[in-house]
Structures are given as structure tokens and as C-alpha cells.
Motif scaffolding. Structure first.
Motif, PDB file in Angstrom:
ATOM      1  N   GLU A 372     -12.193  -9.907  74.955  1.00 39.52           N
ATOM      2  CA  GLU A 372     -12.361  -8.834  73.974  1.00 39.52           C
ATOM      3  C   GLU A 372     -13.764  -8.782  73.384  1.00 39.52           C
ATOM      4  O   GLU A 372     -14.038  -7.911  72.555  1.00 39.52           O
ATOM      5  N   SER A 373     -14.632  -9.686  73.777  1.00 37.03           N
ATOM      6  CA  SER A 373     -15.937  -9.742  73.135  1.00 37.03           C
ATOM      7  C   SER A 373     -16.941 -10.353  74.093  1.00 37.03           C
ATOM      8  O   SER A 373     -16.673 -10.525  75.274  1.00 37.03           O
ATOM      9  N   SER A 374     -18.132 -10.655  73.572  1.00 34.79           N
ATOM     10  CA  SER A 374     -19.191 -11.230  74.389  1.00 34.79           C
ATOM     11  C   SER A 374     -19.687 -12.528  73.767  1.00 34.79           C
ATOM     12  O   SER A 374     -19.313 -12.896  72.642  1.00 34.79           O
ATOM     13  N   THR A 375     -20.572 -13.208  74.487  1.00 35.20           N
ATOM     14  CA  THR A 375     -21.088 -14.492  74.015  1.00 35.20           C
ATOM     15  C   THR A 375     -21.993 -14.365  72.798  1.00 35.20           C
ATOM     16  O   THR A 375     -22.387 -15.372  72.213  1.00 35.20           O
ATOM     17  N   GLU A 376     -22.300 -13.142  72.394  1.00 37.18           N
ATOM     18  CA  GLU A 376     -23.067 -12.956  71.158  1.00 37.18           C
ATOM     19  C   GLU A 376     -22.327 -13.548  69.959  1.00 37.18           C
ATOM     20  O   GLU A 376     -22.943 -13.880  68.942  1.00 37.18           O
ATOM     21  N   GLU A 377     -21.008 -13.656  70.072  1.00 37.02           N
ATOM     22  CA  GLU A 377     -20.208 -14.285  69.014  1.00 37.02           C
ATOM     23  C   GLU A 377     -20.674 -15.719  68.775  1.00 37.02           C
ATOM     24  O   GLU A 377     -20.737 -16.184  67.631  1.00 37.02           O
ATOM     25  N   ILE A 378     -20.997 -16.433  69.846  1.00 35.17           N
ATOM     26  CA  ILE A 378     -21.434 -17.827  69.725  1.00 35.17           C
ATOM     27  C   ILE A 378     -22.822 -17.888  69.099  1.00 35.17           C
ATOM     28  O   ILE A 378     -23.082 -18.713  68.209  1.00 35.17           O
ATOM     29  N   THR A 379     -23.713 -17.010  69.554  1.00 34.42           N
ATOM     30  CA  THR A 379     -25.078 -16.969  69.010  1.00 34.42           C
ATOM     31  C   THR A 379     -25.055 -16.746  67.506  1.00 34.42           C
ATOM     32  O   THR A 379     -25.794 -17.400  66.752  1.00 34.42           O
ATOM     33  N   ARG A 380     -24.202 -15.837  67.056  1.00 35.41           N
ATOM     34  CA  ARG A 380     -24.120 -15.543  65.622  1.00 35.41           C
ATOM     35  C   ARG A 380     -23.729 -16.782  64.817  1.00 35.41           C
ATOM     36  O   ARG A 380     -24.260 -17.030  63.731  1.00 35.41           O
ATOM     37  N   VAL A 381     -22.830 -17.597  65.355  1.00 35.63           N
ATOM     38  CA  VAL A 381     -22.372 -18.780  64.632  1.00 35.63           C
ATOM     39  C   VAL A 381     -23.508 -19.772  64.435  1.00 35.63           C
ATOM     40  O   VAL A 381     -23.778 -20.220  63.310  1.00 35.63           O
ATOM     41  N   TRP A 382     -24.216 -20.158  65.531  1.00 37.50           N
ATOM     42  CA  TRP A 382     -25.249 -21.187  65.364  1.00 37.50           C
ATOM     43  C   TRP A 382     -26.488 -20.666  64.657  1.00 37.50           C
ATOM     44  O   TRP A 382     -27.162 -21.399  63.941  1.00 37.50           O
ATOM     45  N   LYS A 383     -26.776 -19.375  64.859  1.00 36.41           N
ATOM     46  CA  LYS A 383     -27.999 -18.818  64.295  1.00 36.41           C
ATOM     47  C   LYS A 383     -27.842 -18.448  62.823  1.00 36.41           C
ATOM     48  O   LYS A 383     -28.796 -18.543  62.041  1.00 36.41           O
ATOM     49  N   GLU A 384     -26.651 -18.028  62.428  1.00 40.13           N
ATOM     50  CA  GLU A 384     -26.462 -17.524  61.071  1.00 40.13           C
ATOM     51  C   GLU A 384     -25.431 -18.324  60.270  1.00 40.13           C
ATOM     52  O   GLU A 384     -25.757 -18.912  59.240  1.00 40.13           O
ATOM     53  N   GLU A 385     -24.211 -18.363  60.759  1.00 33.43           N
ATOM     54  CA  GLU A 385     -23.113 -18.831  59.911  1.00 33.43           C
ATOM     55  C   GLU A 385     -23.175 -20.316  59.568  1.00 33.43           C
ATOM     56  O   GLU A 385     -22.964 -20.700  58.419  1.00 33.43           O
ATOM     57  N   SER A 386     -23.457 -21.178  60.558  1.00 33.21           N
ATOM     58  CA  SER A 386     -23.481 -22.612  60.273  1.00 33.21           C
ATOM     59  C   SER A 386     -24.869 -23.208  60.422  1.00 33.21           C
ATOM     60  O   SER A 386     -25.015 -24.433  60.487  1.00 33.21           O
ATOM     61  N   ASN A 387     -25.885 -22.363  60.434  1.00 31.76           N
ATOM     62  CA  ASN A 387     -27.262 -22.826  60.580  1.00 31.76           C
ATOM     63  C   ASN A 387     -27.633 -23.744  59.419  1.00 31.76           C
ATOM     64  O   ASN A 387     -27.550 -23.364  58.256  1.00 31.76           O
ATOM     65  N   GLY A 388     -28.033 -24.955  59.743  1.00 33.40           N
ATOM     66  CA  GLY A 388     -28.433 -25.925  58.731  1.00 33.40           C
ATOM     67  C   GLY A 388     -27.387 -26.984  58.470  1.00 33.40           C
ATOM     68  O   GLY A 388     -27.698 -28.046  57.934  1.00 33.40           O
TER      69      GLY A 388
END
Length: 607
Positions: A372-388
Motif C-alpha cells: 500500500e505504500s513505498s519505502t519513503e515511509e522508512i526514510t521519513r522515520v530515520w530522517k524525521e521521526e526518530s532522528n537523534g
């Protein structure tokens, strides 16, 4: 615990030690958009969650709404030395024994001095393990000899430690059963609610919230056992004055889809007056819950998974976690958390060691597994949501609250977990969790009773978990009844989690995404393929996965000069690539054939 009423309702490893309490994440300057400035910390706990009531149950009758005598129940003693050996071979470091503390149930233990519960406020024949009836006792269902239930649990803790594994258990801070009364509390402990002023809706030092002058009303139409009749079921459970319900419902008449079988604990927050905090002095509930945690820490458990932690004020956690760590410094606190905006607050102010990564990586991977989606979901997590703070996010694909991967409600095919679980276990250096039966493709088929047919393995009913029971094999724990496909799937999980738990690059290495470097490749479909590097000075790993359920891709993975420089590889040297997830000869190039639902972890070494 997200939902109490459900719609329709390893290679033997050296002993693991708990990581030291987390230190503030180090940061370094970074301008490359394919990585972050986070310097990972080694928090690679590998957790095996098992529902204690279900794990050792050998009975396969599975009668809907069946009694404990009909459907059977696993015991502490069923988790044998052999079982623990086999769990450890999965690469596991920690076992989460779910549903240990005594909770409300329709099973009558009055002969053992445990009062029977009223079916009007119990969910399921066995009852919810998150409706606690006595914080100082364990579930009598789990004991071979009921009066020896605590010694049997203590023996399981010791047995687990003897196998080099650590013990996690639930802590349920937000609510208790409506029939809460501690019969096992230590001498001198005053029970929850015993000294409350019940004439007032809110008093800072009350343990519960009250609705003075109102009687509790059992939700209309509640049928706890369907067409059957439960013990004392008459729709007239007596509670005067009524107390607020666990999911913040301040009404004497909660709805049937509320957590109506529980009552909300008062941590000094006046919900009905703008949620005003009364923390000038330490509220009584804080002290009582501290004492409960210290009690279990004294049983030598190694950590707590804290149920719906965000429903309790963060100030309480800031107080209680350091208090418990005075007693046992290495004890771990894991928060069931769902609000990304509050992650930093609960880590920094609340002092949690780890948080669930449900609404980020889990939800994103779920959509990928369902195409239902693309691997951009994974990029968003490491780059934004849990970054740091990615090292402190607990990743998983199944737990007792979520649907089984192999269920028709989720992904049907358990092999869809292969790329997703590889990412789950290796994207960062934080904890990873596996739920019993996930490694066998358990589909949670059928309606167990109260739980209904919803793609989840019941936590409310007495039940045998069919695919898990094939591995259990009447207590032999040898997997003799598994199909070849199931044995292959379990072998994948063992290889993956062993790599995750033993590889330096996964435990504490930096991260570098390769999507941008390969997006122009003819055979690199970014929607389905995901590639990244994990690396330290001593070890370099390349992870490549294919989420497509039906397409084979043949990309040549490009490692650009910038990535090689970041990782510490030379563009003037030649390297070999060894797949750690299979018994294969090293290859000299990254010309890959990525079958549907495949995953590779290549170790890169100079030729």
C-alpha cells in the motif's frame, strides 16, 4: 494495552548483560542528506515476547469461550530449560513474560483464598491481563499449585537467568480492575483506595476518581460469554460511588467499547478542571506505585514494559524511574508510546530507556507489507521521526495488541515479514522484539470467544495457539511438527536476530541510506527496494531488501564515492560481499537478483 474490547470483539550466544542507563545521544555535524548526525548507542536488546498463559498450553481443543479445564492453560513450569534454550537460539537476550500479575478472571479460585470475579466487569473467560486485581500477586492460572504461584514465578525468573537471558514483565500504571483488592500485599502496605475520600470527585491524594452520588452502570447489552452465562452475570455490578473508567471516561455509564472493566488511577491530575496538576507534594498514588515497582525489582526482574505510559503524567515517570534505579541501577523501563510529538519528553524528562516505535516504523512497514505504500515511509522515520534517538526506539512487527502478519486481516503470507523484519532489526541500534508464533507464521485464525476473529491471538480467552503448538510439540520444544516452510521461516528469524545481536555494525554502527544513489538504476525500483549501510571502523554491512510480493529485480547496487568515504571504504580497492543471512560463497560484485520478499545483509571486506 490499546484495546480491551476487540471488534467481534539462534546459535547459542554468550550471556547478555543489560546496557548501562542511556546517556544523552552524541551529535556531530553532518551535511549529507543520506545520513544523520546521530552517533548510535548500543541498545540492541533482542526481546522475545510470550503470552505466559498461551506459551506452554498443550491442549488443542480450542472451544470458543472454553473454560480452563476445557481449553487448558500454560504454566510458569511449562517454560522449561529446553524452551529457554530454543528461545535463546533465536538470538534473544530478553524474555518478556506477558500477563504475569494477577488480574480479574471468570475462573473461580475462591477455594485458594482468591475471591471470584463478577462476569459483568470481566472481558473474556480468562480475563484481560491488563485489568489488574492485585499488584502484589501473580495470576493463579499460571501455577501448577495455586498456593505456590509466587515461588513458581520466582523459579522461572531464576531459570531464565540461568540460561543467560533477562526477564521483562508488565507494569500497568494507568488503571486496575474494578474488583481490585490486594490480598498478597506486604505487611504495612495500605491498599489502593483504602483511605480515599469518596465524597469528592477529585482529591490530590485519592488513588481513584469518583462520581459522588452515582452508581456504576454495566454497559447495556454486554454479553461477556456470548450466548453462555458468566458467573454472577446479571448486569448489576455494584459500585457506589462509581469510579472513572480506565480510558479517561468520567461517567458512571461507560460504553461497551470503553475499558469499562477498569478504573482510572489518580496521579494528582484533575481531569475535570482543565487537567490541573497537583504535584506540590508527591501524590499518594506515586508512592504506592513506586513501592510496587520496587517490590518486583526485588524479585530480580530486569525490566518493565509500561502499559499506555502516556496516559500517566510524565512527571510521575521522572520521579519513579530514578527511584527504582536507586534499588536496581540496570533495570530497564520501556514505554508503550504512540505520540511522536512527546517522544523526546518521555525519553528526556520521563527518564524512559526505550519507547515503542509503533506509529512510525511499524505503521510504515505494515503498509509496505500490504503493498500500500513505498519505502519513503522508512526514510521519513530515520530522517524525521526518530532522528537523534533511534537507538532508544523499540522496533517490532507483532505484539499482543497487533494483528498477526499471516492473518487475512494483515498480510496473509508470513514471508512478507522477511524484508520488513530485516529493516526492523537492523535499521538502528535500538531494541527489536519478536512475538511468540511470529517466527512460525501463526495466522490467528478463527474466533476464540470474547476476542472474536480479528487477526489477533487472544489475550482474553483460554486457547491453544495452533502453529506455536506444532513447535511446542507437547513440551518437547523441538519443532518436529512444523512444515518445511515453517522451519525455513524460523531459520530466517534465527539468522537475522543472531546477526542483529552479534554484529558490531548493527549494535552500534552509523547509518547511510543508498536510495538516492540508486534511484536512476534501471532495475532499482525505489517503491519496492530499500538499501542502506551500517558501519563502524571494524565492520561494514550492506542491507538490501525487496518488498514486492511478485516482482524479481536485478539491480547493480551503486556505492557512490561519498558513501564509501563516509563508511571508510576506498574507491581504489576491491571488496567481497558475504551474505550473512544464508550459507553462500562471497561474491565480488553487487550484481544482485532480488527475488520477491527477499533480504540480504552483506558483510563488506577487502579482497
Amino acid at each position: 494495552m490499546k484495546k480491551l474490547l476487540l471488534a467481534g470483539s539462534l546459535i547459542t550466544l554468550a550471556a547478555f548483560s543489560l546496557p548501562k542507563p542511556p546517556v544523552p545521544t552524541k551529535r556531530t555535524a553532518v551535511t549529507d542528506p543520506n545520513t544523520t548526525a546521530e552517533v548510535p548507542q548500543d541498545h540492541k536488546l533482542v526481546i522475545y515476547q510470550l503470552m505466559t498463559r498461551l506459551f506452554g498450553n498443550k491442549v488443542a481443543l480450542n472451544k470458543p469461550y472454553g473454560t480452563i479445564g476445557e481449553n487448558g492453560c500454560g504454566k510458569f513450569n511449562d517454560i522449561t530449560d529446553k524452551a529457554l534454550d530454543e528461545i535463546k537460539k533465536l538470538g534473544v537476550s530478553h524474555v518478556w513474560y506477558t500477563g504475569v500479575i494477577e488480574h480479574a478472571t471468570m475462573t473461580d479460585y475462591s477455594a485458594a483464598g482468591i475471591p471470584a470475579d463478577d462476569a459483568d466487569v470481566v472481558k473474556g473467560r480468562a480475563g484481560s491481563p491488563y485489568a489488574i486485581r492485585d499488584y502484589y500477586d501473580v495470576d493463579p492460572d499460571l501455577a501448577v499449585v495455586v498456593k505456590n504461584r509466587m515461588p513458581e514465578y520466582e523459579a522461572l525468573i531464576k531459570r531464565t537467568h540461568d540460561h543467560g537471558l533477562k526477564v521483562l514483565m508488565d507494569f500497568i500504571p494507568n488503571h486496575v480492575a474494578r474488583t481490585y483488592k490486594s490480598d498478597a500485599k506486604p505487611l504495612g502496605v495500605i491498599d489502593l483506595g483504602a483511605t480515599d475520600d469518596k465524597t469528592k470527585a477529585f482529591v490530590p491524594n485519592n488513588n481513584f476518581y469518583y462520581l459522588p452520588g452515582k452508581n456504576f452502570v454495566v454497559p447495556a447489552g454486554y454479553n461477556p460469554l456470548g450466548a453462555l452465562k458468566g458467573p454472577r452475570e446479571d448486569g448489576k455490578f455494584f459500585e457506589v460511588p462509581a469510579k472513572a473508567t480506565g480510558n479517561d471516561v468520567f461517567s458512571e455509564a461507560p460504553k461497551v467499547d470503553d475499558w469499562f472493566e477498569t478504573i482510572k488511577l489518580n496521579y494528582g491530575v484533575d481531569y475535570q478542571n482543565g487537567r490541573k496538576n497537583h504535584f506540590e507534594t508527591v501524590p499518594d498514588t506515586w508512592k504506592k506505585m513506586r513501592d510496587i515497582l520496587v517490590y518486583w525489582a526485588g524479585k530480580n526482574v530486569d525490566g518493565f514494559r509500561c502499559d499506555v505510559a502516556e496516559m500517566v503524567p510524565v512527571e510521575f515517570w521522572a520521579y519513579v524511574i530514578p527511584e527504582v534505579k536507586k534499588v536496581k541501577p540496570d533495570i530497564v523501563f520501556i514505554a508503550e508510546a504512540y505520540n511522536p510529538k512527546e517522544y523526546k519528553t518521555y525519553l528526556d524528562k520521563g527518564k524512559f530507556d526505550y519507547l515503542y516505535d509503533k506509529v512510525g516504523l511499524y505503521d510504515g512497514l505494515r503498509k509496505l507489507m500490504r503493498q500500500e505504500s513505498s519505502t519513503e515511509e522508512i526514510t521519513r522515520v530515520w530522517k524525521e521521526e526518530s532522528n537523534g534517538f533511534s537507538s532508544r526506539m523499540l522496533r517490532f512487527l507483532e505484539n499482543h495488541d497487533e494483528q498477526r502478519i499471516a492473518s487475512k486481516d494483515f498480510a496473509t503470507d508470513p514471508r512478507r515479514a522477511i524484508p520488513a523484519m530485516t529493516v526492523t532489526a537492523t535499521l538502528a541500534s535500538g531494541p527489536v522484539m519478536l512475538y511468540m508464533g511470529q517466527e512460525l507464521g501463526e495466522p490467528a485464525s478463527g474466533s476464540e470467544g470474547f476476542s472474536g476473529e480479528d487477526g489477533r491471538t487472544t489475550i482474553f480467552d483460554y486457547w491453544g495457539v495452533p502453529e506455536h503448538q506444532k513447535w511446542l510439540n507437547q513440551g518437547k520444544f523441538d519443532g518436529a511438527k512444523l512444515s518445511p516452510e515453517q522451519k525455513s521461516l524460523r531459520d530466517f528469524y534465527a539468522r537475522l536476530l543472531t546477526v542483529a545481536s552479534t554484529s558490531e555494525a548493527i549494535r552500534k554502527g552509523r547509518f547511510y541510506e543508498l536510495q538516492d544513489a540508486n534511484n536512476l538504476g534501471k532495475e532499482f525500483n525505489q517503491r519496492h527496494l530499500y538499501a542502506y549501510l551500517r558501519f563502524t571502523d571494524k565492520q561494514k554491512l550492506l542491507v538490501v531488501v525487496n518488498f514486492s510480493a511478485d516482482k524479481t529485480y536485478r539491480p547493480v547496487i551503486n556505492l557512490p564515492a561519498q558513501a564509501m568515504d563516509a563508511v571508510g571504504l576506498s574507491t581504489k580497492k576491491f571488496y567481497t560481499y558475504t551474505n550473512l543471512l544464508a550459507d553462500e560463497e562471497p561474491r565480488n560484485a553487487l550484481n544482485l537478483t532480488l527475488a520477491p520478499l527477499s533480504a540480504y545483509i552483506f558483510e563488506i571486506k577487502p579482497r
